[in-house]
Design a protein around this motif. Structure first.
Motif, short mmCIF file in Angstrom:
data_model
loop_
_atom_site.label_atom_id
_atom_site.label_comp_id
_atom_site.label_asym_id
_atom_site.label_seq_id
_atom_site.Cartn_x
_atom_site.Cartn_y
_atom_site.Cartn_z
N ARG A 342 22.72 13.07 -84.95
CA ARG A 342 23.70 13.32 -84.13
C ARG A 342 23.41 12.91 -82.75
NH1 ARG A 342 25.37 19.72 -83.30
NH2 ARG A 342 25.98 19.49 -85.32
N ASN A 404 27.76 14.04 -87.72
CA ASN A 404 28.65 14.68 -86.90
C ASN A 404 28.24 14.89 -85.49
OD1 ASN A 404 25.85 15.91 -87.65
ND2 ASN A 404 26.63 17.99 -87.60
N TYR A 410 37.26 16.84 -84.37
CA TYR A 410 37.37 17.24 -85.85
C TYR A 410 38.81 17.83 -86.06
CZ TYR A 410 32.36 16.26 -85.77
OH TYR A 410 31.01 15.58 -85.85
N SER A 426 30.61 20.21 -90.80
CA SER A 426 31.11 19.87 -89.56
C SER A 426 32.19 20.90 -89.41
CB SER A 426 31.72 18.42 -89.21
OG SER A 426 30.52 17.69 -89.77
#
Length: 447
Positions: A342, A404, A410, A426
């Motif tokens: 990430r 993520n 998202y 996520s």
């Protein structure tokens, strides 16, 4: 020559304490650059050396090429007058402390590749002055400092503790970690002799808050491999459990959350699409390679390698089962995130690459989005990151969350994607169009 007022030449120890020692950092990547900056800002005169002229130009222009290092800190170090950078390896001749921060990858046969260390040692033998301290920070197998550096310098007739001092101090850089950096991460130092360890510790105490001295360079080398092998094996365990939980209809993420309430004897590790990066998938292989020379090897490392390397294909087979296809011909897949972890811009050993290769082998059309990666090479085909916010996500048969990153929308993906396979939990949920790796949905009967 460094002279005290009373006319006596300073020892190396005195020069380090008084910050009169010239520091040379060889390799200005994610390890060497922050180290060079920290040493220069602490008051040492530092020369950063790298064969990549693009890095040298960027530093001279005050531009950072490493995520997490701001342009302003490079400018500050340069303006202090304490940091200069060059590609001229001959500058080693004026260095009192030489710190080696070069890559140690695997070769094509998946064996340790210490070519860069050997090249540096060759240049040290050619250009370095006597009475210096040499520190190796590059992660490597136990015995490297002794065999590749000490034994080579001994061939010159140099005497340890008299003509040179030698330590190993493993880098502990965690890219993207905003809590722990060079200053507040304890530094392990192990010298070839007690005197070497003392000198290495004196230097690092000026740039880090906590220095842990160990009895030898080999102990320090082994400590670094233990740290990452521990993580590698535990990630393999939870990856295997995630596959079990898919079969058993149990949510591994809820299981981990429940187990983590135990205040002792348990540490959280999370499943994912595989293991990537410059350390975790590489270091255990270095250790097992070295162990074989002693007629021992780790079955745990071998098995963990198999499990972690199998995860990209497990995800692809899961997609095939979700879509109820024998292959993915005429299917469009969007991969979200290709960096190995990430919020960084590094794809070394990223599981996204073998996953995309596999998807293409199953004849899928594949796009990807990553806010930090503009393009990737997959089987000599260049793929470019798309602007997913301006795409009709419903045209994709499946969207796979591989990495993520925090600045991905998202909500937009969940509201507009037809089917989402989330390898990182996520969304922290499972709904009609979201299936989570290890979430317990039986989509893997044939995997």
């Amino acid at each position: 020559m460094f002279i005290l007022k009373r006319g006596i030449e300073m020892t190396l120890k005195e020069r380090i304490i008084k910050k009169e020692a010239n520091i040379g950092v060889i390799g200005l990547g994610y390890v060497g650059l922050p180290l060079a900056i920290a040493a220069s800002l602490s008051g040492y005169k530092v020369t950063g050396i790298d064969t990549d002229k693009k890095k040298i130009i960027n530093i001279l222009l005050g531009r950072s090429y490493i995520k997490g290092i701001e342009d302003s800190i490079i400018v500050e170090a340069s303006k202090s007058g304490n940091l200069i950078v060059t590609h001229n390896i001959k500058r080693l001749e004026s260095m009192d402390v030489l710190i080696i921060c070069v890559p140690t990858p695997l070769d094509k046969e998946h064996n340790p590749d210490v070519t860069f260390i050997n090249e540096v040692v060759t240049n040290i033998k050619k250009y370095s002055k006597k009475n210096c301290l040499i520190i190796l920070e590059s992660t490597t197998y136990p015995g490297t400092t002794q065999e590749l550096i000490k034994e080579e310098l001994d061939k010159l007739g140099w005497a340890l503790n008299e003509h040179y001092n030698l330590c190993f101090s493993p880098e502990r850089v965690d890219p993207g970690n905003k809590k722990y950096g060079l200053r507040n991460t304890p530094k392990v130092v192990g010298g070839i002799s007690k005197e070497c360890t003392e000198l290495g510790a004196l230097f690092y105490k000026e740039i880090t808050d906590n220095v842990k001295c160990v009895s030898s360079a080999s102990v320090a080398e082994m400590a670094k491999l233990l740290e990452n092998t521990f993580r590698f094996i535990n990630i393999a365990l939870v990856n295997e459990l995630s596959v079990m939980c898919d079969k058993m209809g149990i949510n591994i993420w809820e299981v981990i959350d429940a187990a983590a309430t135990k205040p002792f004897g348990f540490m959280e590790f999370f499943p994912g699409p595989g293991v990537g990066g410059h350390c975790i998938p590489i270091d255990p292989i270095y250790l097992n390679w070295r162990a074989k020379s002693y007629n021992v090897q780790s079955e745990l490392i071998k098995l963990s390698t198999q499990i972690n390397n199998s995860m990209p294909e497990y995800v692809v087979n899961s997609i095939i089962n979700i879509l109820k296809k024998s292959d993915l011909e005429n299917c469009k897949i969007l991969v979200i995130g290709v960096a190995y972890k990430r919020d960084i811009d590094d794809i070394r050993e990223s599981p996204a690459i073998p996953m995309i290769k596999s998807l293409k082998n199953y004849k899928a059309g594949v796009d990807f989005y990553d806010p930090y990666i503009k393009e990737i090479d997959v089987n000599n085909e260049i793929l470019y990151s798309i602007d997913y916010l301006n795409k009709d996500l419903s045209e994709y048969d499946c969207i796979i969350i591989v990495t993520n990153h925090t600045d991905i929308n998202y909500n937009y993906i969940s509201q507009n994607g037809k089917m989402i396979y989330d390898t990182r939990n996520s969304f922290n949920m499972i709904s009609g169009n979201i299936i989570t790796l290890g979430g317990g949905l039986s989509v893997n009967e044939n995997v």
